[in-house]
Design a protein around this motif. Structure first.
Motif, short mmCIF file in Angstrom:
data_model
loop_
_atom_site.label_atom_id
_atom_site.label_comp_id
_atom_site.label_asym_id
_atom_site.label_seq_id
_atom_site.Cartn_x
_atom_site.Cartn_y
_atom_site.Cartn_z
N THR A 200 48.82 42.85 54.81
CA THR A 200 49.39 43.35 53.61
C THR A 200 50.64 42.83 52.67
OG1 THR A 200 51.04 43.12 55.48
CG2 THR A 200 49.74 45.31 55.44
N HIS A 201 49.81 41.19 52.73
CA HIS A 201 50.93 40.49 51.82
C HIS A 201 49.80 41.27 49.87
CE1 HIS A 201 52.39 36.76 49.36
NE2 HIS A 201 53.05 37.04 51.08
N THR A 202 50.62 41.03 49.31
CA THR A 202 50.39 41.76 48.26
C THR A 202 50.07 40.31 47.38
OG1 THR A 202 52.58 41.18 46.83
CG2 THR A 202 51.58 43.62 48.26
N ASP A 203 49.89 39.27 47.90
CA ASP A 203 49.71 38.09 46.37
C ASP A 203 47.98 37.63 47.17
OD1 ASP A 203 51.54 38.28 44.45
OD2 ASP A 203 53.01 37.23 46.01
N ILE A 204 47.79 38.59 48.15
CA ILE A 204 46.92 37.76 49.03
C ILE A 204 45.59 38.75 49.03
CG2 ILE A 204 45.71 37.21 51.36
CD1 ILE A 204 48.07 36.13 51.78
N GLN A 205 44.38 37.76 47.95
CA GLN A 205 43.41 39.11 47.71
C GLN A 205 42.12 39.49 49.20
OE1 GLN A 205 44.28 36.58 45.44
NE2 GLN A 205 45.31 37.18 44.36
N GLN A 206 42.30 38.08 49.42
CA GLN A 206 41.04 37.65 50.67
C GLN A 206 41.60 37.18 51.75
OE1 GLN A 206 37.44 36.65 49.06
NE2 GLN A 206 36.26 37.48 51.12
N TRP A 207 41.52 36.93 52.92
CA TRP A 207 41.69 35.98 53.62
C TRP A 207 40.66 36.06 54.75
CZ3 TRP A 207 43.51 36.88 58.86
CH2 TRP A 207 43.22 37.88 59.44
N SER A 208 40.37 35.46 55.83
CA SER A 208 39.44 35.10 57.03
C SER A 208 39.86 33.90 58.07
CB SER A 208 38.66 35.01 56.57
OG SER A 208 37.83 33.35 55.89
N ILE A 209 39.91 33.88 59.08
CA ILE A 209 39.99 32.82 59.75
C ILE A 209 38.59 33.13 60.50
CG2 ILE A 209 41.47 32.43 61.67
CD1 ILE A 209 43.67 33.18 61.16
N CYS B 150 40.11 26.92 64.07
CA CYS B 150 40.86 27.99 63.97
C CYS B 150 41.18 28.14 62.44
CB CYS B 150 41.80 27.98 64.43
SG CYS B 150 41.07 28.45 66.71
N VAL B 151 39.50 27.69 61.33
CA VAL B 151 39.90 27.70 60.11
C VAL B 151 40.64 28.95 59.11
CG1 VAL B 151 39.57 26.53 57.56
CG2 VAL B 151 38.31 25.55 59.60
N LEU B 152 41.76 28.67 58.96
CA LEU B 152 42.61 30.11 57.51
C LEU B 152 42.05 29.79 56.06
CD1 LEU B 152 43.91 32.90 57.15
CD2 LEU B 152 45.53 30.81 57.24
N ARG B 153 41.23 30.80 55.72
CA ARG B 153 40.77 30.68 54.22
C ARG B 153 42.04 32.11 53.42
NH1 ARG B 153 36.03 28.88 56.49
NH2 ARG B 153 35.51 27.13 56.76
#
Length: 75
Positions: free
Chosen positions: A30-39, A46-49
């Motif tokens: 829900t963060h408005t400044d994050i376009q995409q993420w994955s773990i 447990c790499v977070l991108r």
């Protein structure tokens, strides 16, 4: 949409929970400044991108640690 590599932030975490209702996952969704993420829960780190043109790594680290997880930027 083309992704600028300078906007991809990569972190070592201990977020192993695959539950979509996990609070940190909901925050990232829900963060408005994050376009995409994955773990990558299969990776030992447990790499977070996170793809964001505006967030700084320190801000993402603070957000993740505020949910009780470890988070360290990878080079």
């Amino acid at each position: 949409m083309e992704t600028n590599l300078s906007t991809i932030h990569i972190f070592k975490t201990n977020i192993g929970d695959k539950d979509p209702n996990c609070p940190i996952r909901q925050k990232l969704d829900t963060h408005t400044d994050i376009q995409q993420w994955s773990i990558d829960c299969e990776d030992v780190d447990c790499v977070l991108r996170v793809v964001s043109e505006t967030l700084h790594p320190e801000t993402i680290i603070d957000m993740v640690t505020s949910f009780g997880h470890e988070c360290q930027e990878l080079d």
